[in-house]
Enzyme design. Sequence first.
Site, short mmCIF file in Angstrom:
data_model
loop_
_atom_site.label_atom_id
_atom_site.label_comp_id
_atom_site.label_asym_id
_atom_site.label_seq_id
_atom_site.Cartn_x
_atom_site.Cartn_y
_atom_site.Cartn_z
N SER A 148 0.86 -1.19 0.00
CA SER A 148 0.00 0.00 0.00
C SER A 148 0.89 1.24 0.00
O SER A 148 2.02 1.19 0.52
CB SER A 148 -0.87 0.01 1.26
OG SER A 148 -1.45 1.27 1.47
N TYR A 161 -1.52 -0.26 10.37
CA TYR A 161 -1.68 -0.66 8.97
C TYR A 161 -0.44 -0.22 8.16
O TYR A 161 0.13 -1.00 7.39
CB TYR A 161 -2.94 -0.02 8.40
CG TYR A 161 -3.25 -0.39 6.96
CD1 TYR A 161 -3.84 -1.61 6.65
CD2 TYR A 161 -2.97 0.50 5.91
CE1 TYR A 161 -4.14 -1.94 5.33
CE2 TYR A 161 -3.26 0.17 4.59
CZ TYR A 161 -3.85 -1.05 4.32
OH TYR A 161 -4.14 -1.38 3.00
P1 NAD Z 1 -11.94 -6.08 0.10
O1 NAD Z 1 -12.46 -5.90 1.47
O2 NAD Z 1 -12.72 -5.53 -1.05
O3 NAD Z 1 -11.68 -7.64 -0.17
C1 NAD Z 1 -10.92 -8.32 0.76
C2 NAD Z 1 -10.81 -9.78 0.37
O4 NAD Z 1 -9.93 -10.39 1.31
C3 NAD Z 1 -12.12 -10.53 0.46
O5 NAD Z 1 -12.10 -11.59 -0.48
C4 NAD Z 1 -12.06 -11.10 1.88
O6 NAD Z 1 -12.82 -12.29 2.03
C5 NAD Z 1 -10.58 -11.41 1.99
N1 NAD Z 1 -10.14 -11.44 3.36
C6 NAD Z 1 -10.16 -10.43 4.25
N2 NAD Z 1 -9.72 -10.86 5.44
C7 NAD Z 1 -9.41 -12.17 5.28
C8 NAD Z 1 -8.95 -13.17 6.17
N3 NAD Z 1 -8.72 -12.92 7.46
N4 NAD Z 1 -8.78 -14.43 5.68
C9 NAD Z 1 -9.05 -14.71 4.39
N5 NAD Z 1 -9.49 -13.79 3.52
C10 NAD Z 1 -9.69 -12.55 3.97
O7 NAD Z 1 -10.44 -5.48 0.13
P2 NAD Z 1 -9.60 -4.73 -1.00
O8 NAD Z 1 -9.90 -3.29 -0.91
O9 NAD Z 1 -9.74 -5.42 -2.29
O10 NAD Z 1 -8.12 -4.93 -0.43
C11 NAD Z 1 -7.29 -5.99 -0.85
C12 NAD Z 1 -5.85 -5.71 -0.46
O11 NAD Z 1 -5.43 -4.49 -1.05
C13 NAD Z 1 -5.61 -5.56 1.04
O12 NAD Z 1 -4.36 -6.15 1.38
C14 NAD Z 1 -5.53 -4.07 1.24
O13 NAD Z 1 -4.75 -3.72 2.36
C15 NAD Z 1 -4.86 -3.66 -0.05
N6 NAD Z 1 -5.09 -2.26 -0.41
C16 NAD Z 1 -6.33 -1.82 -0.76
C17 NAD Z 1 -6.51 -0.49 -1.10
C18 NAD Z 1 -7.85 0.05 -1.51
O14 NAD Z 1 -7.96 1.26 -1.69
N7 NAD Z 1 -8.87 -0.77 -1.68
C19 NAD Z 1 -5.41 0.41 -1.08
C20 NAD Z 1 -4.17 -0.08 -0.71
C21 NAD Z 1 -4.02 -1.41 -0.39
#
Ligand code: NAD
Length: 258
Positions: A148, A161
């Site tokens: 991130s 985080y």
């Molecule tokens: P989201 O909430 O849309 O999806 C998360 C996914 O991870 C889901 O499939 C959920 O079931 C799974 N998950 C969550 N906790 C889990 C656990 N304990 N065990 C198994 N599966 C689990 O999230 P997202 O926004 O797509 O984020 C995905 C990744 O991207 C994360 O690592 C997040 O930190 C990173 N990220 C997201 C953003 C953003 O703006 N969305 C920005 C920077 C980094």
Amino acid sequence: MTDARWRLDGQVALVTGASAGIGHAVARELLGLGADVLLVARNADDLDDVRTQFEEDHPERIVRAFACDLADEDARRELFDWIEDLDCGLSILVNNAGGNQRKPTMDYADDEWRALFELNLFATFELCRYAYPLLTRHPASSVVNVGSVSGATHVRTGSPYGMTKAAVHQLTKNLACEWAPAGVRVNAVAPWYIRTRRTAPALADPEYHDEVIERTPLRRVGEPEEVAAAVAFLCLPAASYITGECIAVDGGFLRYGF
Ligand code: NAD
């Protein structure tokens, strides 16, 4: 015929957090490039819907799913027991599952900040270690960790985080150097605001949304498919000389000083 450097035919990819958001887009992208996929997420019903949909869209691919909570050490071991029993091999690992609870540093209870480390960092570290023996059986395998921008600079995510994501970036660099002789490339992506269910509540506030856009040179938030494209590129044979990199998928955010 498409150049084989831009295809993943015959490869098997494990994508964590594949039922929604970025992980879902990554799995779909890898399938489209020819890989079979192993999907992991917490909710078995959601995961099953995704698996069914992917099978309909890509009947020629093998799609398998394993529901578990990756914050649970035993579940991580069971996941790899399952993969070893499948005997399907593994050449790509995408560590995408992650979470956050955003609050001022002094407001976290011990179990809250420790839980963030468990999922975002320790699970990533451990899945890399479990995957290694399988990855080294393939001549050119690849790990991509989802970091991130908060691992590179302060954003309003809260310090735990940011610490976990900074550590994921560093883990990527260390493993890249350590595992290169074994034919395993290790890279990361660092997204800024991406439109997923996780970010929907914050972005629904028009003032906050405008503030985010104001600080983003491309003047919009990103889509999960835009992160998926970068992840897929890093997995491709076309990226065969790239390891230890962290690609920001951030609309220019990290480059925008003033
Ligand atoms: P989201 O909430 O849309 O999806 C998360 C996914 O991870 C889901 O499939 C959920 O079931 C799974 N998950 C969550 N906790 C889990 C656990 N304990 N065990 C198994 N599966 C689990 O999230 P997202 O926004 O797509 O984020 C995905 C990744 O991207 C994360 O690592 C997040 O930190 C990173 N990220 C997201 C953003 C953003 O703006 N969305 C920005 C920077 C980094």
